[in-house]
Design an enzyme around this catalytic site. Structure first.
Site, PDB file in Angstrom:
ATOM      1  N   TYR A 143     136.511   4.896 -39.277  1.00  0.00           N
ATOM      2  CA  TYR A 143     136.246   6.260 -38.796  1.00  0.00           C
ATOM      3  C   TYR A 143     135.205   6.990 -39.650  1.00  0.00           C
ATOM      4  O   TYR A 143     134.739   8.062 -39.288  1.00  0.00           O
ATOM      5  CB  TYR A 143     137.529   7.113 -38.759  1.00  0.00           C
ATOM      6  CG  TYR A 143     138.640   6.598 -37.869  1.00  0.00           C
ATOM      7  CD1 TYR A 143     138.426   5.567 -36.954  1.00  0.00           C
ATOM      8  CD2 TYR A 143     139.912   7.146 -37.929  1.00  0.00           C
ATOM      9  CE1 TYR A 143     139.448   5.090 -36.152  1.00  0.00           C
ATOM     10  CE2 TYR A 143     140.942   6.678 -37.122  1.00  0.00           C
ATOM     11  CZ  TYR A 143     140.705   5.648 -36.251  1.00  0.00           C
ATOM     12  OH  TYR A 143     141.737   5.184 -35.457  1.00  0.00           O
ATOM     13  N   LYS A 187     143.408   2.026 -42.321  1.00  0.00           N
ATOM     14  CA  LYS A 187     143.433   0.710 -41.653  1.00  0.00           C
ATOM     15  C   LYS A 187     142.354  -0.234 -42.175  1.00  0.00           C
ATOM     16  O   LYS A 187     141.227   0.199 -42.462  1.00  0.00           O
ATOM     17  CB  LYS A 187     143.255   0.899 -40.139  1.00  0.00           C
ATOM     18  CG  LYS A 187     144.196   1.931 -39.556  1.00  0.00           C
ATOM     19  CD  LYS A 187     144.069   2.093 -38.053  1.00  0.00           C
ATOM     20  CE  LYS A 187     144.792   3.360 -37.595  1.00  0.00           C
ATOM     21  NZ  LYS A 187     143.943   4.546 -37.497  1.00  0.00           N
ATOM     22  N   THR A 229     142.396  11.424 -36.480  1.00  0.00           N
ATOM     23  CA  THR A 229     141.066  11.854 -36.950  1.00  0.00           C
ATOM     24  C   THR A 229     139.924  11.003 -36.396  1.00  0.00           C
ATOM     25  O   THR A 229     138.794  11.106 -36.869  1.00  0.00           O
ATOM     26  CB  THR A 229     140.990  11.830 -38.495  1.00  0.00           C
ATOM     27  OG1 THR A 229     141.149  10.482 -38.947  1.00  0.00           O
ATOM     28  CG2 THR A 229     142.056  12.712 -39.133  1.00  0.00           C
ATOM     29  N   HIS A 279     143.733  -3.080 -38.406  1.00  0.00           N
ATOM     30  CA  HIS A 279     143.267  -2.266 -37.278  1.00  0.00           C
ATOM     31  C   HIS A 279     143.250  -3.039 -35.954  1.00  0.00           C
ATOM     32  O   HIS A 279     143.578  -2.519 -34.897  1.00  0.00           O
ATOM     33  CB  HIS A 279     141.860  -1.721 -37.587  1.00  0.00           C
ATOM     34  CG  HIS A 279     141.523  -0.456 -36.865  1.00  0.00           C
ATOM     35  ND1 HIS A 279     140.744   0.528 -37.406  1.00  0.00           N
ATOM     36  CD2 HIS A 279     141.868  -0.001 -35.642  1.00  0.00           C
ATOM     37  CE1 HIS A 279     140.625   1.519 -36.536  1.00  0.00           C
ATOM     38  NE2 HIS A 279     141.300   1.216 -35.461  1.00  0.00           N
ATOM     39  N   ASP A 309     146.351  10.302 -39.996  1.00  0.00           N
ATOM     40  CA  ASP A 309     145.932   8.958 -39.599  1.00  0.00           C
ATOM     41  C   ASP A 309     144.416   8.838 -39.698  1.00  0.00           C
ATOM     42  O   ASP A 309     143.679   9.593 -39.071  1.00  0.00           O
ATOM     43  CB  ASP A 309     146.343   8.690 -38.142  1.00  0.00           C
ATOM     44  CG  ASP A 309     145.987   7.268 -37.736  1.00  0.00           C
ATOM     45  OD1 ASP A 309     146.720   6.342 -38.132  1.00  0.00           O
ATOM     46  OD2 ASP A 309     144.949   7.082 -37.066  1.00  0.00           O
TER      47      ASP A 309
HETATM   48  N1  LIG Z   1     144.554   2.126 -34.014  1.00  0.00           N
HETATM   49  C1  LIG Z   1     143.597   2.306 -33.141  1.00  0.00           C
HETATM   50  O1  LIG Z   1     142.920   1.363 -32.695  1.00  0.00           O
HETATM   51  C2  LIG Z   1     143.329   3.694 -32.636  1.00  0.00           C
HETATM   52  C3  LIG Z   1     142.553   3.875 -31.480  1.00  0.00           C
HETATM   53  C4  LIG Z   1     142.347   5.173 -31.033  1.00  0.00           C
HETATM   54  C5  LIG Z   1     142.890   6.249 -31.730  1.00  0.00           C
HETATM   55  N2  LIG Z   1     143.612   6.048 -32.871  1.00  0.00           N
HETATM   56  C6  LIG Z   1     144.198   7.187 -33.644  1.00  0.00           C
HETATM   57  O2  LIG Z   1     144.944   8.016 -32.748  1.00  0.00           O
HETATM   58  C7  LIG Z   1     144.434   9.341 -32.777  1.00  0.00           C
HETATM   59  C8  LIG Z   1     144.611  10.013 -31.449  1.00  0.00           C
HETATM   60  O3  LIG Z   1     143.980   9.297 -30.414  1.00  0.00           O
HETATM   61  P1  LIG Z   1     142.669   9.829 -29.644  1.00  0.00           P
HETATM   62  O4  LIG Z   1     141.866  10.673 -30.556  1.00  0.00           O
HETATM   63  O5  LIG Z   1     142.048   8.624 -29.036  1.00  0.00           O
HETATM   64  O6  LIG Z   1     143.278  10.641 -28.417  1.00  0.00           O
HETATM   65  P2  LIG Z   1     144.224  11.915 -28.181  1.00  0.00           P
HETATM   66  O7  LIG Z   1     144.762  12.431 -29.474  1.00  0.00           O
HETATM   67  O8  LIG Z   1     145.205  11.504 -27.153  1.00  0.00           O
HETATM   68  O9  LIG Z   1     143.212  12.938 -27.544  1.00  0.00           O
HETATM   69  C9  LIG Z   1     142.240  13.588 -28.294  1.00  0.00           C
HETATM   70  C10 LIG Z   1     141.446  14.454 -27.336  1.00  0.00           C
HETATM   71  O10 LIG Z   1     142.318  15.404 -26.730  1.00  0.00           O
HETATM   72  C11 LIG Z   1     141.858  16.734 -26.958  1.00  0.00           C
HETATM   73  N3  LIG Z   1     143.069  17.525 -27.210  1.00  0.00           N
HETATM   74  C12 LIG Z   1     143.772  17.581 -28.372  1.00  0.00           C
HETATM   75  N4  LIG Z   1     144.840  18.392 -28.233  1.00  0.00           N
HETATM   76  C13 LIG Z   1     144.800  18.874 -26.962  1.00  0.00           C
HETATM   77  C14 LIG Z   1     145.635  19.756 -26.236  1.00  0.00           C
HETATM   78  N5  LIG Z   1     146.702  20.307 -26.792  1.00  0.00           N
HETATM   79  N6  LIG Z   1     145.308  20.018 -24.943  1.00  0.00           N
HETATM   80  C15 LIG Z   1     144.219  19.459 -24.376  1.00  0.00           C
HETATM   81  N7  LIG Z   1     143.388  18.613 -25.023  1.00  0.00           N
HETATM   82  C16 LIG Z   1     143.682  18.317 -26.305  1.00  0.00           C
HETATM   83  C17 LIG Z   1     140.949  16.630 -28.155  1.00  0.00           C
HETATM   84  O11 LIG Z   1     139.945  17.612 -28.059  1.00  0.00           O
HETATM   85  P3  LIG Z   1     139.450  18.533 -29.296  1.00  0.00           P
HETATM   86  O12 LIG Z   1     139.384  17.662 -30.519  1.00  0.00           O
HETATM   87  O13 LIG Z   1     138.104  18.970 -28.839  1.00  0.00           O
HETATM   88  O14 LIG Z   1     140.422  19.654 -29.447  1.00  0.00           O
HETATM   89  C18 LIG Z   1     140.344  15.246 -27.996  1.00  0.00           C
HETATM   90  O15 LIG Z   1     139.272  15.250 -27.086  1.00  0.00           O
HETATM   91  C19 LIG Z   1     142.970   9.131 -33.196  1.00  0.00           C
HETATM   92  O16 LIG Z   1     142.362  10.315 -33.609  1.00  0.00           O
HETATM   93  C20 LIG Z   1     143.127   8.079 -34.276  1.00  0.00           C
HETATM   94  O17 LIG Z   1     143.588   8.670 -35.478  1.00  0.00           O
HETATM   95  C21 LIG Z   1     143.850   4.783 -33.318  1.00  0.00           C
END
Ligand SMILES: NC(=O)c1ccc[n+]([C@@H]2O[C@H](COP(=O)([O-])OP(=O)(O)OC[C@H]3O[C@@H](n4cnc5c(N)ncnc54)[C@H](OP(=O)(O)O)[C@@H]3O)[C@@H](O)[C@H]2O)c1
Length: 322
Positions: A52, A81, A22, A114, A47
């Site tokens: 966030y 987190k 999210t 985090h 998550d």
């Molecule tokens: N612990 C940490 O420090 C940390 C850091 C970063 C992230 N996170 C967590 O991990 C989650 C996921 O990471 P993230 O948001 O960085 O990256 P991600 O999930 O790898 O990528 C999200 C992006 O991909 C697009 N997308 C989603 N499904 C798709 C598909 N099937 N085909 C093509 N594009 C697609 C989404 O677009 P749309 O939304 O426009 O569909 C968005 O722009 C976060 O949301 C968060 O909860 C944690």
């Protein structure tokens, strides 16, 4: 090759292998609609994080699902987190309670630190301390043992079923393990087909620590950002996808799960939310796995860069690499 649908955590807790990310989504309508879509699609692992700024919205959606009887609390696995301003022994409980209040929950299933780095916090103003240039002020070297003891107290108090770490490297995890009474149940780090971090993942698995991959799609969203700075966008592999009549996103998510790593893709697009959880009806064979392993390019594929916080690279705990 088989894939686990759940990973086992202490206390008989089961963490679904595919969760809903999210990050970067805090508009009330956007979060409400996308989370409802995800829950309808069958996601049972969410998550979030204090930073966030969407915990309250998530809490409201969950409250409605609980009230309607469509979902019981124990049916859903919630991770949140401790924010960097809480990474200090005096502030763990404060931020744990803030998150529970936001989420309107009595407990979370997993509470993660985090970042291994603390930000200074002005408690009376309720915000991170910044200097005259607006730059974040960092705490000194993190007392990992002392912060972890406070995390353990959250389990003792029933506020978190399990506790874990995020963005910690092997030596930082070892430091925590040395004095831990309750071992970290989980490590959440960036992990995808281009940044596979096998040494870090193997270390965790050997120590009974489950791994969750953030940015599991190599964050296509970040590509728009990267392109602005003249970096090439990363395309997800599609040859294996065609072979299985699946999308490249489904292949890279399945690849993680077959490596025994949970994935938490984020999407606000209904079609993609549905697509990302449909990864349990096909299987990558040994040859597919071998080909996908070859795509690892290591550190240069890292997409989440904490150095956007000016000066963080000088902090003694700034070593996010596995
Ligand atoms: N612990 C940490 O420090 C940390 C850091 C970063 C992230 N996170 C967590 O991990 C989650 C996921 O990471 P993230 O948001 O960085 O990256 P991600 O999930 O790898 O990528 C999200 C992006 O991909 C697009 N997308 C989603 N499904 C798709 C598909 N099937 N085909 C093509 N594009 C697609 C989404 O677009 P749309 O939304 O426009 O569909 C968005 O722009 C976060 O949301 C968060 O909860 C944690």
């Amino acid at each position: 090759m088989a894939a686990k649908i759940f990973f086992n955590l202490p206390g008989g807790l089961k963490m679904p292998a595919l969760g809903f990310g999210t990050f970067d989504s805090n508009d009330e309508t956007e979060v409400t609609v996308s989370l409802n879509t995800a829950l309808e699609a069958g996601y049972r692992h969410i998550d979030t994080a204090y930073v966030y700024q969407n915990e309250k919205i998530i809490g409201n959606v969950l409250k409605q699902w609980f009230a309607s009887g469509k979902l019981k609390r124990e049916d859903i696995f919630i991770t949140t987190k401790l924010p960097p301003q809480g990474v200090h022994p005096d502030r763990v409980e404060l931020f744990m309670k803030k998150s529970l209040e936001n989420l309107q929950l009595d407990y979370v299933d997993l509470y993660l630190i985090h970042l291994p780095i603390g930000f200074k916090y002005d408690e009376s103003a309720g915000r991170v301390k910044v200097n005259e240039k607006g730059e974040i002020q960092f705490e000194g070297k993190t007392d990992h043992a002392a912060v972890w003891r406070k995390m353990e107290e959250q389990v003792d108090a029933g506020r978190a079923k399990t506790i874990g770490l995020s963005n910690y490297n092997i030596s930082q995890i070892e430091t925590v393990l040395k004095t831990a009474r309750i071992k970290p149940a989980n490590l959440q780090v960036e992990n995808h087909v281009y940044l596979q971090q096998t040494a870090l993942v193997d270390f965790c698995h050997k120590n009974g620590i489950t791994v969750v991959a953030f940015s599991p799609l190599a964050a296509p969203g970040h590509n728009k950002f990267a392109e602005k700075f003249g970096q090439a966008a990363k395309e997800l592999p599609d040859i294996i996808a065609k072979k299985h009549s699946k999308s490249p996103a489904q292949v890279v998510l399945r690849f993680l799960i077959q490596r025994e790593i949970a994935a938490i893709p984020k999407s606000i697009t209904p079609k993609r939310i549905q697509e990302n959880i449909n990864v349990f009806d096909f299987s990558l064979d040994d040859n597919d796995m071998k080909e996908l392993k070859k795509l690892d390019v290591g550190e240069k594929a890292r997409v989440v860069d904490f150095s956007l916080h000016k000066g963080i690279e000088k902090h003694p705990d700034y070593k996010v690499k596995g």
